[in-house]
Design an enzyme around this catalytic site. Structure first.
Site, mmCIF file in Angstrom:
data_model
loop_
_atom_site.group_PDB
_atom_site.id
_atom_site.type_symbol
_atom_site.label_atom_id
_atom_site.label_comp_id
_atom_site.label_asym_id
_atom_site.label_seq_id
_atom_site.Cartn_x
_atom_site.Cartn_y
_atom_site.Cartn_z
ATOM 1 N N HIS A 146 0.823 -1.209 0.000
ATOM 2 C CA HIS A 146 0.000 0.000 0.000
ATOM 3 C C HIS A 146 0.859 1.262 0.000
ATOM 4 C CE1 HIS A 146 0.381 -0.932 4.393
ATOM 5 N NE2 HIS A 146 0.485 0.374 4.504
ATOM 6 N N ASP A 179 0.493 -7.758 0.300
ATOM 7 C CA ASP A 179 0.708 -6.332 0.529
ATOM 8 C C ASP A 179 2.218 -6.099 0.512
ATOM 9 O OD1 ASP A 179 0.681 -3.696 1.265
ATOM 10 O OD2 ASP A 179 -0.241 -4.002 3.240
ATOM 11 N N GLY A 196 3.016 4.793 10.182
ATOM 12 C CA GLY A 196 4.407 5.011 9.810
ATOM 13 C C GLY A 196 5.246 3.758 9.885
ATOM 14 N N SER A 249 4.330 0.952 8.577
ATOM 15 C CA SER A 249 4.035 0.134 7.398
ATOM 16 C C SER A 249 5.303 -0.211 6.634
ATOM 17 C CB SER A 249 3.086 0.880 6.459
ATOM 18 O OG SER A 249 1.757 0.715 6.851
ATOM 19 N N SER A 289 1.954 -4.712 7.507
ATOM 20 C CA SER A 289 0.848 -4.338 6.628
ATOM 21 C C SER A 289 -0.104 -3.385 7.341
ATOM 22 C CB SER A 289 0.106 -5.592 6.159
ATOM 23 O OG SER A 289 -1.031 -5.244 5.394
#
Length: 480
Positions: free
Chosen positions: A212, A242, A329, A331, A347
């Site tokens: 993402h 992801d 943040g 991710s 994720s």
């Protein structure tokens, strides 16, 4: 002038909250401690994953999942169908065998039913091999008719097939508020965390991060307003994973295969490993630093509320479920084992690092297999030995989540349809003031820029975007 080292050390920020000292061999295998071939073997987590894959192939349809007992350092294998001969085979291989009621096929059918009848934003499901059930979770947005629909679906699966619980938080991706890698999108500054440095299939240096993040922005920098140093090559989100592969723009960039855990410590990443339920893992992220916990489920399906369509859902399948905390943040950040095994990429999930919650991770093995990348320093010796999931024991034989040990028994990861719209800038805006390692205080830095931002501690950032925060004395150990 020599080429600079990669300006992003993997996942690195000040280490927060996971205690005292990394001991790479603390869980060293104790194989050979017993000469009885039928006695359960003492294993480190990475060895347990490989053994689980081997046993899964031997047992076939009778294999109903497995998990790692970290206290006893033993692999526990579920066997369905009452075949004593198969159970004896698993015991001889060194596992603890447990006879269970629900077969892998039955659990997979249950997951398929959930997909068909209960793909509701704010829900997730995964197999819990410790209970031999499908574990269904609903976040705080699942109320009223949605909750009634979910409960009714779970009850319709039959007694002893699934459990459902409420989560206090809201399932969301964690793509804002970090400080490791930056990009400018339509909605403002996007912040994520670098996962693992890899070598792309063409031999160029690259890194893995969340899909993402790669969907939200194409070019990434190592400082808030710096020039891009890397460009997204591939990105998958939503759907079957992801993950993103991002190539460094300078082909001479040195991309070390390590995780920077703060306080001058690095963990060498030597291999990609399959997640096993019960394994103790560490997560490094650019917002909250270092935290640890356990894998609680495999091949999880998560139904995120779409950030681009108020009535849509972004369904992601094949994820690892854990009780490790994470926040905006984080991710893309690294999930790894104490002895240097790359496990996952952050994720999303619910909760935070104050109240806890569930966090989901993209398996590294599946990301490597899909992108064709290999784990390790670009051009470094042995990088080819990490050839993604293809080299993992049992990989490719598992259904659903693909490369995870026993993933074929997990809740329908391979069966879930990717739904919804791709995430755009969405709620990834407004992070523009956060740079370096700054937290709730002022962070000063050089090449990373200076800024104030949301986090927990103030600190000085260096050229890598990492620094030593006020509470940077803690680093890696396992807390229980």
């Amino acid at each position: 002038m020599p080429k600079r080292k990669a300006a992003i050390a993997v996942g690195g920020v000040a280490a927060l909250g996971a205690a005292a000292l990394l001991l790479p061999n603390a869980n060293a295998s104790q194989d050979g401690a017993s000469t009885d071939a039928a006695a359960p073997r003492a294993l480190k987590a990475t060895d347990a994953s490989g053994l689980a894959s081997q046993i899964a192939k031997q047992l076939g349809d009778a294999f109903a999942g497995s998990y790692y007992d970290s206290g006893k350092q033993q692999l526990v294998v579920n066997v369905a169908g009452g075949d004593d001969g198969l159970a004896a085979r698993a015991q001889k291989a060194g596992a603890v065998v447990r006879e269970v009621a629900n077969s892998a096929a039955a659990l997979k059918t249950a997951a398929q039913t959930l997909k068909t009848r209960a793909t509701i934003p704010g829900t997730s499901w995964a197999i819990d091999p410790r209970t031999n059930k499908v574990q269904v979770t609903a976040d705080s947005t699942v109320t009223g008719a949605k909750w009634a629909r979910l409960e009714s679906t779970v009850q319709g699966l039959g007694s002893g097939m699934a459990t459902v619980k409420k989560s206090a938080g809201t399932f969301k991706t964690f793509a804002s508020g970090g400080d490791a890698i930056f990009s400018q999108a339509e909605g403002g500054t996007v912040r994520c965390s670098l996962g693992f440095n890899v070598t792309a299939s063409d031999g160029s240096p690259a890194f893995l991060t969340a899909g993402h993040c790669g969907v939200a922005a194409k070019e990434w920098s190592d400082s808030q307003n710096g020039q891009p140093i890397a460009t997204v090559d591939q990105a998958t989100f939503p759907g079957e994973g992801d993950f993103s592969l991002v190539k460094y723009n300078d082909p001479a960039t040195q991309a070390p295969s390590e995780v920077n855990t703060g306080n001058g410590q690095n963990v060498a990443i030597t291999q990609a490993v399959e997640a096993t339920v019960g394994t103790n893992v560490f997560r490094m992220g650019s917002t909250t630093g270092l935290h640890d916990g356990q894998v609680t489920g495999l091949d999880a399906t998560v139904n995120f509320q779409s950030e681009t369509d108020p009535n849509g859902v972004d369904t992601v399948t094949g994820l690892i479920q854990t009780n490790v905390c994470a926040e905006a943040g984080d991710s893309g950040g690294s999930l790894f084992t104490q002895d240097g095994g790359a496990v996952g990429l952050t994720s999303g999930g619910s909760g935070d690092c104050t109240n806890g919650g569930e966090t989901f991770f993209q398996p590294v093995t599946a990301a490597l297999q899909a992108t064709g990348a290999t784990l390790g320093d670009a051009g470094g010796a042995g990088a080819g030995d990490q050839a993604g999931a293809g080299d993992q024991a049992g990989a490719g034989d598992q259904a659903g989540g693909g490369d995870q040990a026993g993933a074929g028994d997990q809740a329908g990861g391979g069966d879930q349809a990717g739904g919804g719209d791709a995430v755009g800038g969405g709620d990834q805006s407004g992070a523009g003031d956060q740079s370096g390692l700054g937290g709730d205080g002022t962070g000063t830095g050089d090449a990373s820029g200076t800024g104030t931002g949301a986090g927990d501690h103030s600190g000085n950032a260096n050229a890598n975007g990492h620094g030593n925060g006020a509470d940077d004395g803690s680093s890696l150990t396992e807390s229980h």
